[in-house]
Scaffold this motif. Structure first.
Motif, PDB file in Angstrom:
ATOM      1  N   LYS A   8      14.020  23.550 -25.059  1.00  0.00           N
ATOM      2  CA  LYS A   8      13.952  24.420 -23.865  1.00  0.00           C
ATOM      3  C   LYS A   8      14.103  23.603 -22.395  1.00  0.00           C
ATOM      4  CE  LYS A   8      10.392  27.542 -26.032  1.00  0.00           C
ATOM      5  NZ  LYS A   8       8.944  27.902 -26.105  1.00  0.00           N
ATOM      6  N   ILE A  11      17.923  23.513 -21.833  1.00  0.00           N
ATOM      7  CA  ILE A  11      18.316  24.923 -21.336  1.00  0.00           C
ATOM      8  C   ILE A  11      17.715  25.088 -19.941  1.00  0.00           C
ATOM      9  CG2 ILE A  11      18.100  27.370 -21.613  1.00  0.00           C
ATOM     10  CD1 ILE A  11      17.506  27.019 -24.596  1.00  0.00           C
ATOM     11  N   ASP A  14      20.239  23.056 -17.936  1.00  0.00           N
ATOM     12  CA  ASP A  14      21.527  23.565 -17.876  1.00  0.00           C
ATOM     13  C   ASP A  14      21.555  24.532 -16.444  1.00  0.00           C
ATOM     14  OD1 ASP A  14      22.529  22.296 -20.118  1.00  0.00           O
ATOM     15  OD2 ASP A  14      22.384  23.953 -21.435  1.00  0.00           O
ATOM     16  N   ARG A  72      27.068  25.775 -26.704  1.00  0.00           N
ATOM     17  CA  ARG A  72      26.553  26.047 -25.466  1.00  0.00           C
ATOM     18  C   ARG A  72      27.636  27.239 -25.082  1.00  0.00           C
ATOM     19  NH1 ARG A  72      23.760  22.191 -22.511  1.00  0.00           N
ATOM     20  NH2 ARG A  72      22.847  20.998 -23.944  1.00  0.00           N
TER      21      ARG A  72
END
Length: 263
Positions: A8, A11, A14, A72
């Motif tokens: 998490k 992410i 990202d 991804r």
């Protein structure tokens, strides 16, 4: 931090990398990685994580891979992420021992569930004299200070779950694994601004910071080499100095010398 929380956090990173501040960091890190990896030679190189940066773009090794914890997807209509060749848990690298010449870890350790184990795995897969390059956020910076206050106020600038590792602490970890740090670089001295307009206004701080407070950049990069105890390069064998052989004196000359002495 367990593996689910780690994923998490990645992410969240990202998403943050698509912000103006994230683009600012990516531009600096890409330039530094291009300069550092261009003259590292070998056969096998791996970048682990952060497909938003091509850490091996300037490297000339014949076999280069991008590995990550998961595939991804495209984040928006502009950003096209590179294809992930290998997926795995960061704490268990699927490579043979002493098989890689170069490993690049861009912002992996600070968001990994077991950063020490990740480093141990990197040491295992590197060949003797192999190299590792690590990118991280610097807690001793304006961004690090902003992160601390964000935890108190609930207004975070960087992803909140990351455990930022200081440069001295990182060097200690590397030293324990016989990974000798050779070079380190700091960058991104602008304050924690969310808009491109304010980041550009503070662009002068990158020049001033590199000169006046070089260790307070928001991000750092450290390069280390795997040292193997008891190993040394073998050079040409030493040659013994030739000793000139004594010149034999003919018997006739010896007789003549004794006659001359008696006369």
């Amino acid at each position: 931090m367990d593996s689910a929380a780690s994923e998490k956090s990645i992410i969240a990173l990202d998403s943050w990398l698509q912000t103006p501040a994230g683009a600012y960091v990516r531009a600096w890190e890409q330039a530094q990685l291009d300069a550092l990896t261009a003259d590292i030679f070998g056969y096998n190189a791996v970048q682990i994580g952060l497909p938003q940066i091509d850490a091996l773009a300037a490297n000339r090794m014949p076999r280069k891979w991008l590995a990550d914890i998961r595939p991804r997807a495209r984040l928006d209509n502009v950003t096209e992420l590179r294809q992930v060749a290998v997926t795995f848990d960061y704490a268990e690298l699927p490579f043979a021992s002493q098989s890689l010449d170069l490993v690049v870890l861009p912002h992996v350790l600070e968001f990994a569930a077991e950063p020490h184990q990740v480093l141990r795995e990197v040491e295992r897969v590197l060949i003797p004299e192999g190299q590792v390059i690590i990118c991280g956020f610097n807690p001793a910076s304006l961004w690090g200070l902003r992160q601390v206050t964000g935890r108190l106020t609930g207004s975070h600038f960087l992803p909140p779950a990351g455990e930022f590792i200081s440069m001295p602490r990182m060097r200690d970890w590397l030293k324990l694994l016989n990974l000798g740090a050779t070079t380190s670089h700091f960058g991104c001295y602008a304050p924690a601004c969310r808009t491109e307009k304010w980041l550009q206004r503070y662009a002068f701080m990158d020049r001033a910071g590199a000169r006046w407070w070089p260790y307070l950049g928001a991000v750092y990069m450290v390069q280390a080499i795997k040292r193997v105890k008891g190993m040394r390069l073998i050079g040409p064998p030493w040659t013994k100095k030739r000793v000139a052989a004594p010149v034999a004196i003919p018997a006739t000359n010896k007789r003549r010398e004794s006659q001359d002495g008696q006369g």
